[in-house]
Design an enzyme around this catalytic site. Structure first.
Site, short mmCIF file in Angstrom:
data_model
loop_
_atom_site.label_atom_id
_atom_site.label_comp_id
_atom_site.label_asym_id
_atom_site.label_seq_id
_atom_site.Cartn_x
_atom_site.Cartn_y
_atom_site.Cartn_z
N ARG A 86 -94.27 -100.21 27.23
CA ARG A 86 -92.86 -100.16 26.86
C ARG A 86 -92.61 -100.83 25.51
O ARG A 86 -91.48 -100.82 25.03
CB ARG A 86 -92.03 -100.88 27.92
N ARG A 168 -80.58 -101.57 29.57
CA ARG A 168 -81.89 -100.90 29.66
C ARG A 168 -82.01 -99.82 28.59
O ARG A 168 -83.09 -99.62 28.02
CB ARG A 168 -82.09 -100.32 31.06
#
Ligand code: AMP
Length: 210
Positions: A86, A168
């Site tokens: 990520r 997010r």
């Protein structure tokens, strides 16, 4: 085969990774699933990850890499990774880990979805508390509260609420989106539209991998 699924929250990474894993006979390594599993089993690792996950932030690499290292052991034949890497740092770590074993990634599938699709999908998402299958509330009959596949209760994710969701998406744009260029430069990135139903998206991925 070693495949990574990239994409923003709600792009269908988990759903597609599960389907691909079943189809190719490879383990599905879902970082978010592993973290939720650690939390459910009340491990110290899970407890440490909780506050980050609840606020939509990235869990520190010390926790992530410990989980990943354990899980990747015994996946010699390959894996379908979702939710990792990520960050650029994580991508480099993964590269180094594979290089040590004289292995490499075969493909990075970048699931592309419009922001309006994300904002429609996530609040309606239900996840099976046992098998982890993901459903859309709108696609289930209104009385269904149990997983059509295994019968366990279906739950909403605690981080699919609006403030956490916004965070997010911000984190995705800042930390994860740069990975698209990183893997494009390595020549292994494949863009796939994540719009439409899961089977349509899956068919596109399979076509690209063949
Ligand atoms: P996901 O199920 O992939 O949406 O992940 C849920 C949450 O787990 C994320 O919002 C992060 O808090 C955490 N998480 C999952 N994968 C990672 C990762 N590779 N690095 C840091 N945090 C992660």
């Amino acid at each position: 085969m070693r495949i990574v699924l990239l994409g923003p929250p709600g792009s269908g990474k988990g759903t597609q990774a599960q389907k691909l894993g079943r189809n190719l006979g490879l383990p599905h390594v879902g970082m978010g699933d592993m973290l939720r599993g650690a939390l459910k089993n009340r491990t110290s690792l899970g407890e440490r990850a909780k506050e980050f996950m609840d606020s939509g932030k990235l869990v520190p690499d010390s926790i992530i890499l410990e989980l990943l290292g354990e899980r990747l052991e015994g996946t010699k034949e390959g894996f379908i990774l979702d939710g990792f890497p990520r960050t650029l740092e994580q991508a480099k770590r993964l590269g180094a880990l594979l290089e040590k074993e004289r292995e490499n990634l075969d493909a990075v599938i970048n699931l592309k979805v419009r922001e309006e699709t994300i904002l429609r999908r996530l609040p309606g998402r239900l996840v099976c508390s046992e098998c982890g299958k993901v459903y859309q509330r709108a696609n289930l009959s209104s009385s269904t509260q149990r997983c059509p596949s295994c019968g366990a209760p279906l739950l909403s994710r605690t981080d699919d609420v609006s403030d956490t969701l916004k965070k997010r998406i911000e984190i995705y744009l800042e930390h994860t989106h740069p990975l698209i260029d990183y893997y494009k430069k390595k020549g292994i990135l494949q863009d796939v539209s994540g719009e439409g139903n899961p089977q349509e998206v899956f068919d596109r991925i399979v076509k690209i991998l063949n």
